[in-house]
Every structure is written in structure tokens, then in C-alpha cells.
Design an enzyme around this catalytic site. Structure first.
Site, PDB file in Angstrom:
ATOM      1  N   GLU A 165       4.404   4.002   5.858  1.00 39.52           N
ATOM      2  CA  GLU A 165       2.574   3.541   5.457  1.00 39.52           C
ATOM      3  C   GLU A 165       1.470   4.670   5.051  1.00 39.52           C
ATOM      4  O   GLU A 165       1.877   5.336   5.170  1.00 39.52           O
ATOM      5  CB  GLU A 165       2.088   2.961   7.317  1.00 39.52           C
ATOM      6  CG  GLU A 165       3.048   1.591   7.176  1.00 39.52           C
ATOM      7  CD  GLU A 165       2.158   0.436   6.853  1.00 39.52           C
ATOM      8  OE1 GLU A 165       1.128   0.945   5.647  1.00 39.52           O
ATOM      9  OE2 GLU A 165       1.986  -0.750   7.603  1.00 39.52           O
ATOM     10  N   ASP A 166       0.737   3.495   3.977  1.00 44.96           N
ATOM     11  CA  ASP A 166      -0.388   4.475   4.007  1.00 44.96           C
ATOM     12  C   ASP A 166      -1.787   4.527   4.884  1.00 44.96           C
ATOM     13  O   ASP A 166      -2.154   5.446   5.199  1.00 44.96           O
ATOM     14  CB  ASP A 166      -0.473   3.212   2.462  1.00 44.96           C
ATOM     15  CG  ASP A 166      -1.164   2.427   2.494  1.00 44.96           C
ATOM     16  OD1 ASP A 166      -0.798   1.280   3.888  1.00 44.96           O
ATOM     17  OD2 ASP A 166      -2.112   1.582   1.728  1.00 44.96           O
ATOM     18  N   GLY A 198       0.447  -0.712   0.128  1.00 50.00           N
ATOM     19  CA  GLY A 198      -0.212  -0.285   0.323  1.00 50.00           C
ATOM     20  C   GLY A 198       0.916   0.987  -0.083  1.00 50.00           C
ATOM     21  O   GLY A 198       0.181   1.984  -0.703  1.00 50.00           O
ATOM     22  N   PHE A 214     -14.601   3.245   4.633  1.00 50.56           N
ATOM     23  CA  PHE A 214     -13.872   2.694   2.956  1.00 50.56           C
ATOM     24  C   PHE A 214     -12.898   3.380   2.955  1.00 50.56           C
ATOM     25  O   PHE A 214     -14.064   3.435   1.557  1.00 50.56           O
ATOM     26  CB  PHE A 214     -14.588   1.555   2.998  1.00 50.56           C
ATOM     27  CG  PHE A 214     -13.572  -0.369   2.888  1.00 50.56           C
ATOM     28  CD1 PHE A 214     -12.568  -0.317   1.679  1.00 50.56           C
ATOM     29  CD2 PHE A 214     -14.555  -1.013   3.789  1.00 50.56           C
ATOM     30  CE1 PHE A 214     -12.242  -1.327   1.400  1.00 50.56           C
ATOM     31  CE2 PHE A 214     -13.246  -2.008   3.273  1.00 50.56           C
ATOM     32  CZ  PHE A 214     -12.690  -2.257   1.965  1.00 50.56           C
ATOM     33  N   ASP A 271      -4.344   1.239  11.285  1.00 47.52           N
ATOM     34  CA  ASP A 271      -5.612   1.323  11.903  1.00 47.52           C
ATOM     35  C   ASP A 271      -5.172   0.424  12.925  1.00 47.52           C
ATOM     36  O   ASP A 271      -5.799   1.773  13.934  1.00 47.52           O
ATOM     37  CB  ASP A 271      -6.149   0.241  10.552  1.00 47.52           C
ATOM     38  CG  ASP A 271      -7.712  -0.542  10.734  1.00 47.52           C
ATOM     39  OD1 ASP A 271      -8.616   0.101  10.961  1.00 47.52           O
ATOM     40  OD2 ASP A 271      -8.348  -1.521   9.982  1.00 47.52           O
TER      41      ASP A 271
END
Ligand code: PRP
Length: 196
Positions: free
Chosen positions: A115-116, A59, A168, A119
Site C-alpha cells: 500500500e502507499d 497509489g 494532505f 488512513d
């Protein structure tokens, strides 16, 4: 050809048909990436170590490619691939390394993990500890997106592009089922494409 969002961020792209709305348009991402690059550049300018951008596949690749173009001090790049499993509250044991970093000079390297999205926080929490144990001169983290509402472990990145709500999101490297990574903006996926 399809287009989404306002006139300003309309983008012709087949995959854009599946997007409910643009959350962060490309111009805004590019502006923020330049700010982050400039901050990183000044924070590392005095270091005697090598600056290594460590992208976490897959990602991070779009964000990392943009970020590195604007850092005007020497950088090297490297990659790792990891998988994070389960919903536990501890980081260790839930992360599997699929592709490891291989450097002989890790002790002279300032590692900046790219990182993209963050979470649960498990992936980065694990990787920071892992790279410190491997002897890196320093370990910091930069993420394009942060979803702090999804944390299961305490983790705060050193540099954050945007804090996003628990929706999302896809595009700019982020996928659903390997699709949408090439979209040049961050969009919210229509629920019918991930709710089965
Ligand atoms: C995503 C993202 C992070 C991780 C974050 O990767 O790129 O690596 O999940 O989640 P966490 O904070 O809950 O650990 P993913 O496993 O989807 O792989 P990909 O980058 O190949 O899409």
C-alpha cells in the site's frame, strides 16, 4: 519549470508548484525502501511458498516498483483495486472489490499486500481477512506511509516506511483528484488546491 524544498531536494516538475513543502525527499524514500526490501528478503528467504507482492491500485505502483527491484529473492506481482466507503468503525461492508486477485496457486503463496498509505485502516483490515479466507499461505502488509492518527479500526502493518502526521500528502503514487502521483517525493499539498 519549478522547484520546491531545499537545494538538496529541489526538483523540476510542473506539479511541484502546488506543493507547500517536501515532507519526505526522494533520497530518503529510496534509502528506506532499500531497508524494507532487505528486511522482507530476509523474512521470506526460508519460505517454501511463492512470494507475491500484491499492489493495491492505484497509489501503490510507484512504491511497489521500487520495492520489488531490491528484493533479491524471487517475487511475483499481482494487483487488486478496491474502494473504501463511509466513516464506519467496522471494516466489512465498507470495502468494495473492483478488481480481484486471480491465482490458482493462492494456497502456496505468501501474499505481501503493498500500500502507499494507511488512513482509517479499513482497506487493509478488510483485505487481510479476505485473502486469508481465500486460503493464502500467509498474508502480511507493507505500507510506505502510515497515518495512525486517522485510524477508525485497529490495524498495524507488518512493515512501515514512514509514520506521517495528518496532513494532505501527495506524490510518489499518492494523488489528489488523480493529480501529483508522478512527483518523485512526498509533499504536503497547498490547502488552496484541496479546500474549495
Ligand atoms: C487509498 C490508499 C489505500 C486507502 C487507505 O486509496 O491507497 O488503498 O486509500 O485508506 P483507508 O486506510 O482509510 O482504508 P484510494 O482509495 O485513495 O485509491 P488510489 O490508491 O487509487 O488513490
Amino acid at each position: 519549470m519549478s522547484s520546491v524544498g531545499s537545494e538538496k531536494c529541489a526538483i523540476p516538475h510542473e506539479a511541484a508548484l502546488d506543493i507547500e513543502r517536501v515532507l519526505i525527499p526522494e533520497e530518503e524514500i529510496l534509502r528506506r525502501v532499500r531497508e524494507l526490501s532487505s528486511q522482507i528478503e530476509s523474512d521470506y528467504a526460508e519460505s517454501k511458498n511463492k512470494l507475491v507482492l500484491l499492489g493495491i491500485l492505484k497509489g501503490s505502483v510507484v512504491f511497489m516498483a521500487e520495492l520489488m527491484k531490491h528484493i533479491r529473492i524471487p517475487v511475483e506481482i499481482d494487483f487488486m483495486k478496491v474502494s473504501s466507503y463511509g466513516g464506519g468503525t467496522t471494516s466489512s461492508g465498507n470495502v468494495e472489490i473492483k478488481l480481484d486477485i486471480r491465482r490458482r496457486d493462492i494456497e502456496e503463496s505468501d501474499i505481501l499486500i503493498v500500500e502507499d498509505i494507511i488512513d482509517s485502516g479499513r482497506t487493509l483490515s478488510y483485505l487481510v481477512e479476505y485473502l486469508k479466507l481465500r486460503g493464502a499461505a500467509s498474508v502480511r502488509t507493507v505500507t510506505l506511509l502510515d497515518k495512525p492518527s486517522r485510524r477508525t479500526v485497529d490495524f498495524v502493518p507488518d512493515y512501515t516506511g514512514f509514520t506521517v502526521p495528518d496532513e494532505f500528502v501527495v506524490g510518489y503514487g499518492l494523488d489528489f483528484d488523480e493529480k501529483y502521483r508522478a512527483l518523485p517525493f512526498i509533499g504536503v499539498l497547498k490547502p488552496e488546491f484541496y479546500e474549495k
